[in-house]
Design a protein around this motif. Structure first.
Motif, PDB file in Angstrom:
ATOM      1  N   PRO A 248       0.820  -1.206   0.000  1.00 10.03           N
ATOM      2  CA  PRO A 248       0.000   0.000   0.000  1.00 10.03           C
ATOM      3  C   PRO A 248       0.859   1.264   0.000  1.00 10.03           C
ATOM      4  O   PRO A 248       2.059   1.224   0.292  1.00 10.03           O
ATOM      5  CB  PRO A 248      -0.753  -0.109   1.313  1.00 10.03           C
ATOM      6  N   PHE A 249       0.214   2.400  -0.341  1.00 11.11           N
ATOM      7  CA  PHE A 249       0.840   3.705  -0.174  1.00 11.11           C
ATOM      8  C   PHE A 249       0.420   4.239   1.185  1.00 11.11           C
ATOM      9  O   PHE A 249      -0.735   4.092   1.601  1.00 11.11           O
ATOM     10  CB  PHE A 249       0.372   4.664  -1.273  1.00 11.11           C
ATOM     11  N   THR A 250       1.367   4.877   1.903  1.00  7.02           N
ATOM     12  CA  THR A 250       1.089   5.320   3.266  1.00  7.02           C
ATOM     13  C   THR A 250       1.555   6.756   3.473  1.00  7.02           C
ATOM     14  O   THR A 250       2.264   7.338   2.633  1.00  7.02           O
ATOM     15  CB  THR A 250       1.795   4.413   4.288  1.00  7.02           C
ATOM     16  N   GLU A 251       1.153   7.307   4.591  1.00  7.01           N
ATOM     17  CA  GLU A 251       1.520   8.680   4.937  1.00  7.01           C
ATOM     18  C   GLU A 251       3.034   8.870   4.872  1.00  7.01           C
ATOM     19  O   GLU A 251       3.801   8.038   5.362  1.00  7.01           O
ATOM     20  CB  GLU A 251       1.013   9.007   6.348  1.00  7.01           C
ATOM     21  N   GLY A 252       3.456   9.954   4.236  1.00  7.15           N
ATOM     22  CA  GLY A 252       4.877  10.253   4.092  1.00  7.15           C
ATOM     23  C   GLY A 252       5.483   9.782   2.791  1.00  7.15           C
ATOM     24  O   GLY A 252       6.606  10.200   2.449  1.00  7.15           O
ATOM     25  N   LEU A 280      -7.012  14.490  -2.419  1.00  4.98           N
ATOM     26  CA  LEU A 280      -7.229  13.249  -1.667  1.00  4.98           C
ATOM     27  C   LEU A 280      -5.909  12.667  -1.166  1.00  4.98           C
ATOM     28  O   LEU A 280      -5.838  12.126  -0.053  1.00  4.98           O
ATOM     29  CB  LEU A 280      -7.965  12.240  -2.542  1.00  4.98           C
ATOM     30  N   LEU A 281      -4.865  12.764  -1.982  1.00  4.64           N
ATOM     31  CA  LEU A 281      -3.556  12.276  -1.553  1.00  4.64           C
ATOM     32  C   LEU A 281      -3.009  13.126  -0.407  1.00  4.64           C
ATOM     33  O   LEU A 281      -2.461  12.598   0.574  1.00  4.64           O
ATOM     34  CB  LEU A 281      -2.582  12.269  -2.734  1.00  4.64           C
ATOM     35  N   ALA A 282      -3.158  14.448  -0.508  1.00  7.06           N
ATOM     36  CA  ALA A 282      -2.682  15.332   0.559  1.00  7.06           C
ATOM     37  C   ALA A 282      -3.393  15.041   1.870  1.00  7.06           C
ATOM     38  O   ALA A 282      -2.783  15.082   2.954  1.00  7.06           O
ATOM     39  CB  ALA A 282      -2.888  16.793   0.152  1.00  7.06           C
ATOM     40  N   GLU A 283      -4.684  14.718   1.789  1.00  7.97           N
ATOM     41  CA  GLU A 283      -5.438  14.392   3.012  1.00  7.97           C
ATOM     42  C   GLU A 283      -4.900  13.139   3.691  1.00  7.97           C
ATOM     43  O   GLU A 283      -5.053  12.970   4.908  1.00  7.97           O
ATOM     44  CB  GLU A 283      -6.915  14.205   2.666  1.00  7.97           C
ATOM     45  N   ARG A 284      -4.262  12.276   2.926  1.00  5.46           N
ATOM     46  CA  ARG A 284      -3.669  11.053   3.483  1.00  5.46           C
ATOM     47  C   ARG A 284      -2.196  11.242   3.836  1.00  5.46           C
ATOM     48  O   ARG A 284      -1.538  10.290   4.252  1.00  5.46           O
ATOM     49  CB  ARG A 284      -3.801   9.899   2.485  1.00  5.46           C
ATOM     50  N   GLY A 285      -1.670  12.440   3.639  1.00  3.24           N
ATOM     51  CA  GLY A 285      -0.278  12.702   3.954  1.00  3.24           C
ATOM     52  C   GLY A 285       0.699  12.186   2.921  1.00  3.24           C
ATOM     53  O   GLY A 285       1.901  12.049   3.199  1.00  3.24           O
ATOM     54  N   ILE A 286       0.215  11.914   1.708  1.00  2.00           N
ATOM     55  CA  ILE A 286       1.067  11.443   0.613  1.00  2.00           C
ATOM     56  C   ILE A 286       1.491  12.646  -0.214  1.00  2.00           C
ATOM     57  O   ILE A 286       0.665  13.467  -0.617  1.00  2.00           O
ATOM     58  CB  ILE A 286       0.325  10.403  -0.238  1.00  2.00           C
ATOM     59  N   VAL A 287       2.782  12.760  -0.458  1.00  5.28           N
ATOM     60  CA  VAL A 287       3.359  13.951  -1.090  1.00  5.28           C
ATOM     61  C   VAL A 287       3.508  13.722  -2.588  1.00  5.28           C
ATOM     62  O   VAL A 287       4.252  12.834  -3.022  1.00  5.28           O
ATOM     63  CB  VAL A 287       4.734  14.278  -0.464  1.00  5.28           C
ATOM     64  N   VAL A 288       2.810  14.522  -3.385  1.00  7.20           N
ATOM     65  CA  VAL A 288       2.951  14.456  -4.837  1.00  7.20           C
ATOM     66  C   VAL A 288       4.153  15.308  -5.240  1.00  7.20           C
ATOM     67  O   VAL A 288       4.091  16.542  -5.218  1.00  7.20           O
ATOM     68  CB  VAL A 288       1.673  14.936  -5.558  1.00  7.20           C
ATOM     69  N   GLU A 289       5.250  14.646  -5.586  1.00 10.48           N
ATOM     70  CA  GLU A 289       6.467  15.362  -5.957  1.00 10.48           C
ATOM     71  C   GLU A 289       6.561  15.625  -7.458  1.00 10.48           C
ATOM     72  O   GLU A 289       7.177  16.601  -7.876  1.00 10.48           O
ATOM     73  CB  GLU A 289       7.711  14.573  -5.511  1.00 10.48           C
TER      74      GLU A 289
END
Length: 333
Positions: A248-252, A280-289
């Protein structure tokens, strides 16, 4: 059926002729068997990066041939695997003495034909390795695959491996990087309408005006479910949630987000969907680089979209950022 074509049986050959004329500074189109080759190939001492598949997914793969990406692409008939002699010729035309890496989407015909070509090339003295991309989380199997399908993740795979080859990585190094990408990329698509294959003349499947197919394949293969059409928030969530849960993808996590049109979805709608996905990704703490938005893996004129997430590290990010000059992707040149 209304299409800008002449003879349906000649549509691929005529399209390739136009591609070659439009981008003669980047690529050469070889006839019989059809291969799209970097105009400066072979590049001495460089690993040749080769891909291909059925036509109808343009600009993948011929539009991704050029410095920083593919050395050659093998275009099959519409939604049909290329033949072994096409792949064999691509290896011959691009072998600069460092071997070749074949990037293969996980469809039975593609896998078998690329394997056959690799054996033929090896018999001629060229070292060839293959990597199979199987990033579609929608289904485990389809009518065309054993295991998951190869879909949108093919584009970042070709870009990153192409950059690795250009910086001088040997074949083993390119293969190791390719395996990292395959292990960390996931995709899922959705259709609101069907494509029409030119030589068939009728839509590949039927959807009612109020229906959508979630988890569709790039050839129109069935997805996870057929259900009532939702608004953009619902559509993006239905695509993104199973992607996030699968790796899975996780926070950070740092990611590349690729928002892709299947052919008929306009950029107005695609950017709207991309914005929702970023939120939606930002709400999960996933950083779109890093981001890519546009029609890069199409299914003729299918109305729909797909999302692809690639988990990044510093090296994969830098390889994505490396200069590229193709018909469809250009930066840093």
């Amino acid at each position: 059926m209304k299409k800008i074509i002449n003879d349906p049986s000649a549509v691929v050959a005529e399209s390739l002729r136009g591609l070659g004329l439009a981008h003669a500074d980047l690529l050469e189109v070889v006839d019989e068997p059809a291969v799209v080759v970097r105009v400066d190939a072979p590049v001495a001492g460089k690993v040749a990066v080769i891909s291909g598949g059925g036509s109808g997914h343009e600009p993948m793969h011929g539009g991704l041939v050029g410095p920083g990406m593919l050395d050659a692409a093998c275009p099959g008939a519409v939604f049909t695997s290329p033949t072994p002699d096409q792949v064999q010729l691509a290896v011959q035309r691009t072998d600069g003495g460092a071997g070749a890496l074949l990037i293969v989407k996980n469809y039975t015909g593609d896998v078998l034909n690329f394997e056959t070509a690799a054996e033929l090339a090896a018999a001629e003295g060229t070292r060839v390795e293959s990597i199979v991309i199987d990033d579609d989380v929608a289904v485990k199997d389809s009518l065309f695959t054993a295991g998951r399908r190869g879909v949108g993740g093919t584009v970042p795979l070709e870009k990153i491996v192409g950059a690795a080859a250009d910086r001088g990585e040997d074949l083993d190094g390119c293969l190791a990087i390719a395996r990292r990408v395959v292990a960390n990329v996931r995709s899922m698509g959705l259709a609101l309408g069907a494509p029409t294959v030119p030589h068939v003349g009728t839509p590949s499947f039927e959807l009612a005006d109020d229906e959508m197919e979630v988890g569709i394949g790039i050839h129109g293969e069935p997805g996870r479910a057929r259900m009532p059409v939702e608004n953009a928030e619902g559509v993006v969530a239905r695509l993104l949630t199973p992607i996030l849960e699968d790796l899975p993808f996780t926070e950070g996590d740092r990611v590349l987000l690729f928002t892709n049109s299947m052919g008929a979805t306009p950029l107005l709608e695609l950017y709207l969907a991309h914005g929702i996905a970023e939120r939606l990704l930002a709400e999960r703490g996933i950083v779109v680089e890093r981001r890519l938005v546009g029609p890069f893996v199409t299914s003729l004129e299918m109305q729909g979209m797909s999302l692809t997430l690639l988990k990044l590290d510093d090296e994969l990010r830098d390889l994505w950022d490396a200069p590229v000059r193709t018909a469809a992707l250009r930066w840093g040149c």
